[in-house]
Design a protein around this motif. Structure first.
Motif, PDB file in Angstrom:
ATOM      1  N   GLU A 268       0.838  -1.194   0.000  1.00 13.57           N
ATOM      2  CA  GLU A 268       0.000   0.000   0.000  1.00 13.57           C
ATOM      3  C   GLU A 268       0.874   1.245   0.000  1.00 13.57           C
ATOM      4  OE1 GLU A 268      -2.787   0.150   3.218  1.00 13.57           O
ATOM      5  OE2 GLU A 268      -3.323  -1.958   2.989  1.00 13.57           O
TER       6      GLU A 268
ATOM      7  N   VAL B 234       0.461  10.061 -10.745  1.00 11.98           N
ATOM      8  CA  VAL B 234       1.392   8.933 -10.727  1.00 11.98           C
ATOM      9  C   VAL B 234       1.705   8.526 -12.165  1.00 11.98           C
ATOM     10  CG1 VAL B 234      -0.403   7.137 -10.607  1.00 11.98           C
ATOM     11  CG2 VAL B 234       1.856   6.676  -9.639  1.00 11.98           C
TER      12      VAL B 234
ATOM     13  N   TYR C 237       3.791   5.106 -14.213  1.00 12.76           N
ATOM     14  CA  TYR C 237       4.350   3.776 -13.980  1.00 12.76           C
ATOM     15  C   TYR C 237       5.019   3.276 -15.247  1.00 12.76           C
ATOM     16  CZ  TYR C 237       4.716  -1.088 -12.562  1.00 12.76           C
ATOM     17  OH  TYR C 237       5.195  -2.333 -12.243  1.00 12.76           O
TER      18      TYR C 237
ATOM     19  N   THR D  78      -5.378   1.901  -8.209  1.00 12.72           N
ATOM     20  CA  THR D  78      -5.370   3.237  -7.619  1.00 12.72           C
ATOM     21  C   THR D  78      -6.791   3.599  -7.202  1.00 12.72           C
ATOM     22  OG1 THR D  78      -5.764   4.506  -9.656  1.00 12.72           O
ATOM     23  CG2 THR D  78      -3.461   3.924  -9.135  1.00 12.72           C
TER      24      THR D  78
ATOM     25  N   PHE E 269      -9.046   7.043  -5.859  1.00 12.85           N
ATOM     26  CA  PHE E 269      -9.012   8.501  -5.776  1.00 12.85           C
ATOM     27  C   PHE E 269     -10.413   9.043  -5.558  1.00 12.85           C
ATOM     28  CE2 PHE E 269      -9.684  12.590  -7.800  1.00 12.85           C
ATOM     29  CZ  PHE E 269      -8.630  13.347  -7.323  1.00 12.85           C
TER      30      PHE E 269
ATOM     31  N   LEU F 131      -3.863  10.036  -3.736  1.00 17.35           N
ATOM     32  CA  LEU F 131      -4.002   8.790  -4.485  1.00 17.35           C
ATOM     33  C   LEU F 131      -3.544   7.619  -3.621  1.00 17.35           C
ATOM     34  CD1 LEU F 131      -4.842   7.926  -7.397  1.00 17.35           C
ATOM     35  CD2 LEU F 131      -2.405   7.821  -7.908  1.00 17.35           C
TER      36      LEU F 131
ATOM     37  N   ILE G  86      -2.659   3.714  -3.513  1.00 19.75           N
ATOM     38  CA  ILE G  86      -2.200   2.717  -4.472  1.00 19.75           C
ATOM     39  C   ILE G  86      -2.015   1.377  -3.765  1.00 19.75           C
ATOM     40  CG2 ILE G  86      -0.402   2.081  -6.132  1.00 19.75           C
ATOM     41  CD1 ILE G  86       0.263   5.061  -6.360  1.00 19.75           C
TER      42      ILE G  86
ATOM     43  N   THR H 106      -8.855   2.607 -10.575  1.00 22.12           N
ATOM     44  CA  THR H 106      -8.249   2.104 -11.803  1.00 22.12           C
ATOM     45  C   THR H 106      -7.522   0.812 -11.462  1.00 22.12           C
ATOM     46  OG1 THR H 106      -6.106   3.241 -11.573  1.00 22.12           O
ATOM     47  CG2 THR H 106      -7.885   4.453 -12.681  1.00 22.12           C
TER      48      THR H 106
END
Length: 189
Positions: free
Chosen positions: A3, A25, A27, A138, A140, A161, A163, A184
């Motif tokens: 987390e 973010v 990635y 994610t 939010f 956010l 994650i 997401t």
């Protein structure tokens, strides 16, 4: 399961032709947005104009929704769509896309490199959801919310956010939320 919380003070905001974009973010973390070497990215943009042209993201798929204000998208030669608050539009990044918006508009964008499996969902208070194994997820919301993960409570500040990297299937539920919660999911191959 791992987390992480990224607070709004840690987001990266830059100017673009039609306003400002805030990267929540990217990635992998060392990817460079302008070089288009990322697998996925989440951002939120504001506008200084009521019309704009979307950047070309050939080989990417896009999700967009308005968090505030009004937003309409025009996919040249295909179709037009007026989006209500939290209504998701999914489209190919290579399409020639334009938008019209109110000046108070703030959007939320999820861009994924083609060939990957991802999705975006909108949840509300009391919704339950099953996350799959081997995902980066994610979560939010514009406002503070409370999420339970396998009966463990997490209080998350608005406009930050949350994650998760899942090792196994995980049950989540939104136990308190004054506004929509956007989830997401990106499947790790």
């Amino acid at each position: 399961m791992k987390e992480k919380i990224i607070n709004k003070e840690d987001f990266v905001t830059t100017k673009w032709a039609g306003g400002e974009t805030t990267q929540l973010v990217i990635y992998p973390e060392d990817a460079v947005f302008s070089e288009k070497d990322f697998l996925w990215r989440i951002s939120s943009a504001t506008f200084t104009s009521t019309e704009s042209k979307f950047s070309d993201f050939t080989n990417y798929q896009r999700y967009i929704l308005p968090l505030e204000g009004k937003l309409s998208v025009y996919h040249e030669g295909l179709y037009n769509r007026e989006l209500n608050k939290y209504e998701v539009e999914y489209f190919d990044g290579s399409w020639s896309t334009f938008s019209k918006n109110t000046l108070d508009c703030r959007d939320y964008n999820f861009i994924i490199k083609g060939g990957n499996i991802a999705k975006m969902q909108i949840l509300k208070e009391e919704d339950k959801y099953l996350l799959k194994k081997s995902e980066i997820v994610t979560v939010f919301s514009m406002d503070d919310f409370v999420i339970n993960i396998d009966d463990k409570r997490r209080n998350i500040d608005g406009f930050s956010l949350f994650i998760l990297e899942t090792d196994d299937e995980e049950k989540i539920s939104i136990t308190r939320a004054d506004s929509a919660v956007i989830i997401t999911e990106f499947l790790i191959k």
